[in-house]
Design a protein around this motif. Sequence first.
Motif, PDB file in Angstrom:
ATOM      1  N   GLU A  93      -0.505   2.856   0.610  1.00  0.00           N
ATOM      2  CA  GLU A  93       0.020   0.983   0.206  1.00  0.00           C
ATOM      3  C   GLU A  93      -1.540   0.033   0.458  1.00  0.00           C
ATOM      4  O   GLU A  93      -1.229  -1.200  -0.585  1.00  0.00           O
ATOM      5  N   LYS A  94      -2.144  -0.186   1.266  1.00  0.00           N
ATOM      6  CA  LYS A  94      -3.124  -0.743   2.067  1.00  0.00           C
ATOM      7  C   LYS A  94      -4.477  -0.853   0.632  1.00  0.00           C
ATOM      8  O   LYS A  94      -4.551  -2.289   1.007  1.00  0.00           O
ATOM      9  N   ASP A 102      -2.196   0.628 -11.400  1.00  0.00           N
ATOM     10  CA  ASP A 102      -2.417   1.108  -9.707  1.00  0.00           C
ATOM     11  C   ASP A 102      -2.685   2.434  -9.504  1.00  0.00           C
ATOM     12  O   ASP A 102      -3.608   2.144  -8.217  1.00  0.00           O
ATOM     13  N   SER A 159      -3.430  -0.383  -2.186  1.00  0.00           N
ATOM     14  CA  SER A 159      -2.782  -1.088  -3.478  1.00  0.00           C
ATOM     15  C   SER A 159      -3.112  -2.437  -4.092  1.00  0.00           C
ATOM     16  O   SER A 159      -3.197  -3.201  -4.468  1.00  0.00           O
ATOM     17  N   GLU A 160      -3.428  -2.425  -2.110  1.00  0.00           N
ATOM     18  CA  GLU A 160      -2.974  -4.367  -2.102  1.00  0.00           C
ATOM     19  C   GLU A 160      -4.885  -4.439  -2.349  1.00  0.00           C
ATOM     20  O   GLU A 160      -5.334  -5.950  -3.361  1.00  0.00           O
ATOM     21  N   ARG A 190      -8.973 -11.624   1.097  1.00  0.00           N
ATOM     22  CA  ARG A 190      -8.303 -12.925   0.426  1.00  0.00           C
ATOM     23  C   ARG A 190      -8.202 -14.268   1.129  1.00  0.00           C
ATOM     24  O   ARG A 190      -8.194 -14.858   0.008  1.00  0.00           O
ATOM     25  N   ARG A 222      -5.263  -5.084  -6.203  1.00  0.00           N
ATOM     26  CA  ARG A 222      -4.622  -6.235  -6.715  1.00  0.00           C
ATOM     27  C   ARG A 222      -5.824  -7.394  -6.585  1.00  0.00           C
ATOM     28  O   ARG A 222      -5.812  -7.789  -7.508  1.00  0.00           O
ATOM     29  N   ILE A 235      -9.385  -6.749   4.179  1.00  0.00           N
ATOM     30  CA  ILE A 235      -7.874  -7.294   2.957  1.00  0.00           C
ATOM     31  C   ILE A 235      -8.022  -8.919   3.152  1.00  0.00           C
ATOM     32  O   ILE A 235      -8.246  -9.294   2.192  1.00  0.00           O
TER      33      ILE A 235
END
Length: 511
Positions: A215-216, A194, A218-219, A254, A222, A250
């Motif tokens: 953190e975003k 990550d 990282s999303e 998604r 992913r 994101i």
Amino acid sequence: MSGGVHFHDHHGNGPRSPRPRQLPLEVRGFVNRTAELAELNAVLTDENEDGGDRAVSVCVIAGTAGVGKTALALRWTHQIQERFPDGQLYINLRGYDPGAPVGAYDALRRFLIALGIAGDEVPNNTDDAAALYRSLLADRRMLVLLDNANAVAQVRPLLPGNSRCLVVVTSRGRLSGLAVHDGAHRITLGTLPDPDAVALVRAVTAGFRSADDDEKLSELARLCARLPLALRIAAERAVTRPHTGLDELIADLRDESALWDTLDTGDEEESGAVRSVFSWSYRALPDDAARMFRLLGLHPGADFGIAAAAALAGISVRRARHLLDVLVGAHVLEQTAPDRFEFHDLLRAFASDQARQEEPRGGQEAALRRLLDWYLHTADAAQALVNPGEERVALDPPAEGVSPPAFSEYDQAVDWSERENTNFLPVVRAAEKAGFDRHAWQIPVVLWNARGPYTIVSPRRRRGLRHAGDGRLRRVRRRSLAGPAPVQPRRDPQPARAAPAGTRGDPPEPR
């Protein structure tokens, strides 16, 4: 030849020999993989101080599609190339392309020509070509990069016979036979951790989106399954929308992932993530760039130039250049030379799929017809320079939107044939498959009449051209199929000769 050839005096005396420098450029913004680079560097510590034999002379970098095998191989080989003063050889074996992979013989032929062997002196079978290749490398220290191999049989004939050379192979498979029988050292790449995935996104977006939250990011990583190929494309999409928040980007990705999930048939997670990112990026392209992208998926060859792309789309070369720049900037197309482009094999399959889904059948046929016309009339223009006295094949006018080049010099015609060498047979096979019968026999005959360019084609590919079209070429005049013409020096076109009957219109009837 791609990569260029330089000449040097081997070991300071004796005849000069070619020193190929064929490594492609490194991937921009390469980050991390420090542990893997250290493991690869450890291989080099086994060699003698005087550059003698080393314990390991073959390295295999394995891993799933899009995981960054080629990027790592290029980073490492560029770092160590000075240890191999006799040069570097490179070939993309295209083991996972939608089309046919490059066979060992064709790879050997390209390497032998890069090493100074004249095209007509290359042996016409794999065993003899491999023996000559090993002989040429017997006293040299050379670096060989074999990209995208899918089988040991593709690789083994390309292994030098001395361990002072180093061969680096990338593959989605393990190629266990190379480890068992050839002592290969294998590294298997996993997806990025990550923190490294976030660092890659930041490297691509540097100067555009410095305020993005880790953190975003990282999303986002992913959703890209932390695959470098998908990460680069997603990051470039973020660069093109610098004022759009990561939350919105994101959410878009998604949504795209959810769409693919409903269509998924059980493929692995990485495959679904890659499709999602491809689709997400593709839908963000301007309409004309998206059309160019999917039409390029119809090109049957491994790579292409700007003029061929323009013919496919039925637009000007100037406009095509702009659209290709857009696709390169979006990381959905790779530029390999000033006028050459190619797809990552996954993106090529995706582009082809989009063409089938979004282009009406008539539009696909019209695009392929334009491309075939471009190849046919460009080969005819080459014939006019290489063998101006030869009687020309009577051709229909090119389709609207096709502007074949008018070569002004003999070398330009031969250079074009060299660049397009690997595309001739796939183009003829595509014509045959699509029912363009006249193109299926006229393109090989025109190439043969050009003689100088045609002799650049390998004997194996020449046999394929002869038999393309379900027997149509066997009905072409006997002289055309009798055997290769002698290779002529550049700037010294062959003397004119009269063409026998059977070179105009439809092929002659069988006798």
